[in-house]
Design an enzyme around this catalytic site. Structure first.
Site, PDB file in Angstrom:
ATOM      1  CD  GLU A 299      -2.826  -1.228   2.394  1.00 16.77           C
ATOM      2  OE1 GLU A 299      -4.022  -1.424   2.189  1.00 16.77           O
ATOM      3  OE2 GLU A 299      -2.353  -1.081   3.550  1.00 16.77           O
TER       4      GLU A 299
HETATM    5  C1  ACM Z   1      -2.001  -5.639   4.031  1.00 12.93           C
HETATM    6  O1  ACM Z   1      -3.028  -6.159   4.451  1.00 12.93           O
HETATM    7  N1  ACM Z   1      -1.971  -4.337   3.778  1.00 12.93           N
HETATM    8  C2  ACM Z   1      -0.810  -6.398   3.797  1.00 12.93           C
END
Ligand code: ACM
Length: 658
Positions: A299
């Protein structure tokens, strides 16, 4: 397979590869003794000592290891195996129990530890007291990487919470503790080299280096590897509070309080960033002996990189066409720093990029496709997609997810061999240390079975029956997934008798991350004291009612026990609301539950009427069925961030009446 003759015997989870029941049983009493009969091994001896203490708690029988007693459980370990648990080491064992005694044999310490856990699960209460039924067991794992990730960063997880969960992990033969130690909301490890990391980034809630060494040793002694995760270059806002110069933007920064994905990211264009990480890794890799070192990588928001003239100039200079390429560059630099320290990089699936060497490990969280893609490209991988415990899905949902099915179906055997196993994720946005055990257990036992037992072990009813039994056994490891329920309910009633709340609480299920995030009002400062926090992910009592309802529908006249169970519970629901409303008038924490309690009472009434009709062999009136169907549809929408699980058995009866 377990034969029907064995059906009355205790629940094993993960189910061993081979279980051959025999006649007779070994009785447990105060003369019980377990002893290592092969070459001395201080670490295994200590584990055997802990095992006997737990067995004594589990049975309430003093087990003092009397000198004059002969060992009832003998443990033969061919060789100690590696000093620190190793990926892919032999974890097999055999266990033979006869009325005279039991023999546990294992090639290495790892297998011996697993065999002790199987023995503890075999203990059952009979007319003759606590016994272990005679049996021959042969067992070994299907996957070498069987993990649980715990997030100590979003909500702080004190040391004792980590340790008790390690004990429970060992009880179901999990062997990797993936420790998520830094986030936007907290940097949780003492750094002597960069003390502002924990001093400025943790609200004073961090593990000292001695704590970390203690956890690593604790896990190692239980056959569990510890893989630390320091998530970079995103998820780093807490780092930047003390070291704003690491950020792409100048700051200043504050510890994150909200959940969700933040835009602040490390600056990949400055050599100082890599110099910092080099010194940081030098310190942190020395704390964690495991060869695998997790750098997160998930992310990463491109916004700041795209907006920064410095980063863009750097990208141009290095032929990096977009943010993904910039991150791949960053990862290559990081990978080299880790390799220099003898570590293998592991990251979330965003790190997958052909420029990275093939020895890295990819952790798939956005789908099973990335795992298959990684395997095709020559990378090893583990699966987490489908194993997100924080979503509070059912055990059956997680149990159906197999690392080698779905997208992996298309893989050649050599590619499949690169899939090492899986890891559950226990993200902590909507979970405090108080309730985290109940968000992990018992559902984690079902995934532990998926990762250990043969692929053909898939029967869901058998899984639930065993998981519910194992859930009780897990209490003896120290986890508080059941124990914390009553105090959390008592807090909500302000000390008044909780029975009316308990009836409602048993009939609902908490919602997971998705819907709670969409509610949109949570931060790390939000009180976590509602029924949505205390309620279980899955209601065991409602499941029993669903099973009973299915039987009654199939055979209304031939299921008197099941009908009686349903009648008793429906009547309890129907009668509960008056008492609940009285209680709720006194407590602000119960106000939001008043409509749910009324719905539960209505379900109880409807259920009783449907049972009457079924037993009389008369279909219920069409108008009644139509009205109830509409009502149940309404009740199926979550309220107060809870699902009213009680709709399910009533719906089964209603369908039968149509
Ligand atoms: C995640 O759940 N952002 C690895």
């Amino acid at each position: 397979m377990i034969s029907s003759a064995f059906a009355a015997t205790p629940a094993l989870m993960p189910l061993p590869v081979t279980v051959r029941p025999a006649t007779g049983k070994l009785t447990l009493d105060a003369t019980f003794k377990a002893a290592l009969v092969s070459a001395p091994d201080a670490r295994l001896d200590a584990a055997i000592g802990r095992f006997v203490v737990r067995l004594s708690r589990q049975t309430g029988i003093p087990m003092l290891g009397l000198k004059e007693a002969t060992p009832k459980l003998r443990i033969e370990c061919a060789r100690p195996g590696s000093d620190y648990p190793t990926l892919g080491e032999d974890e097999s064992y055999t266990l033979d129990v006869t009325p005279e005694g039991a023999l546990l044999k294992a090639p290495t310490r790892a297998g011996a530890l697993h065999g002790l856990e199987t023995f503890a699960q075999l203990v059952t209460l009979t007319q003759d007291g606590f016994v272990v039924p005679s049996v021959h067991i042969e067992d070994n794992p299907r996957f070498p990487w069987r993990g649980l990730m715990m997030d100590s960063a979003r909500h702080w997880m004190p040391l004792e919470v980590v340790k008790r969960n390690l004990d429970a992990m060992a009880a179901v033969k999990l062997n990797v503790f993936h420790w998520h130690l830094s986030e936007d909301q907290g940097f949780r490890v003492e750094s002597k080299r960069f003390p502002m990391l924990h001093q400025e980034g943790s609200d004073g809630l961090f593990y000292t280096q001695d704590d970390i060494r203690g956890v690593v040793a604790y896990a190692r002694d239980r056959g569990i590897r510890v893989v630390p995760e320091f998530d970079i270059p995103g998820h780093t806002q807490a780092w930047l509070v003390g070291y704003p110069e690491l950020g792409t933007n100048p700051g200043p920064y504050e510890i994150g309080r909200k959940w969700g994905v933040y835009e602040n990211v490390l600056d990949p264009s400055r050599e100082e960033t890599y110099a910092f990480l080099d010194a940081f890794f030098e310190e942190m890799t020395a704390l964690f002996p495991d060869p695998y070192f997790h750098i997160g990588g998930d992310e990463v928001v491109a916004k700041q990189w795209n907006a920064s003239a410095r980063v863009q100039a750097f990208a141009k200079q290095n032929n990096l066409k977009d943010a993904h390429a910039i991150q791949a560059y960053f990862n290559q630099r990081v990978q080299k720093l880790l390799t220099r320290r003898g570590k293998i990089l592991i990251g979330w699936d965003e790190v997958l990029h052909p420029d990275l060497p093939k020895d890295i490990v990819v952790q798939s969280w956005r789908g099973q496709k990335s795992l298959a893609d990684a395997a095709t490209q020559g990378y090893r991988g583990i699966l987490s997609f489908g194993y997100y415990l924080d979503h509070l899905s059912t055990a059956a949902f997680h149990y159906a997810v197999d690392p080698l099915s779905g997208d992996a179906d298309r893989l050649a055997p050599a590619e499949k061999a690169r899939i090492l196993g899986g890891e559950m994720c226990m993200w902590a946005e909507y979970t405090t240390s108080e309730m985290v055990d109940s968000r992990i257990w018992p559902r984690a036992a079902a995934v532990a079975e998926r990762l250990w037992s043969p692929a053909a072990t898939r029967d869901v009813d058998s899984m639930y029956a065993r998981m519910e039994a194992v859930s009780r056994g897990l209490e003896w490891t120290g986890v508080q997934h059941r124990a914390n329920y009553a105090p959390m309910l008592e807090r909500m009633t302000g000390g008044r008798p909780t029975e009316p709340l308990r009836v409602l609480a048993d009939a609902v299920e908490g919602l997971g991350l998705g819907p709670r995030a969409r509610a949109g009002k949570y931060t790390s400062l939000t009180p976590m004291n509602r029924l949505a926090d205390a309620a279980r992910p899955e209601s065991e009592s409602v499941r029993a009612l669903e099973l009973a309802a299915a039987k009654v529908v199939a055979d209304p006249k031939g299921s008197p026990t099941e009908a009686a169970l349903l009648r008793r519970e429906f009547a309890r629901w129907a009668a509960n609301d008056a008492r609940f409303q009285e209680l709720a008038a006194e407590s602000p924490l119960l106000m939001e539950l008043k409509p749910l309690s009324r719905d539960l009472a209505a379900l109880g009434d409807a259920g009783l009427k449907l049972l009457d009709a079924l037993e009389k062999g008369q279909p219920p009136a069409a108008a009644f069925v139509a009205g109830q169907t509409k009502e149940i549809t309404r009740m199926e929408k979550p309220a107060a961030e809870l699902n009213l699980a009680a709709t399910r058995p009533v719906k089964l009866l209603l369908k039968a009446g149509k």
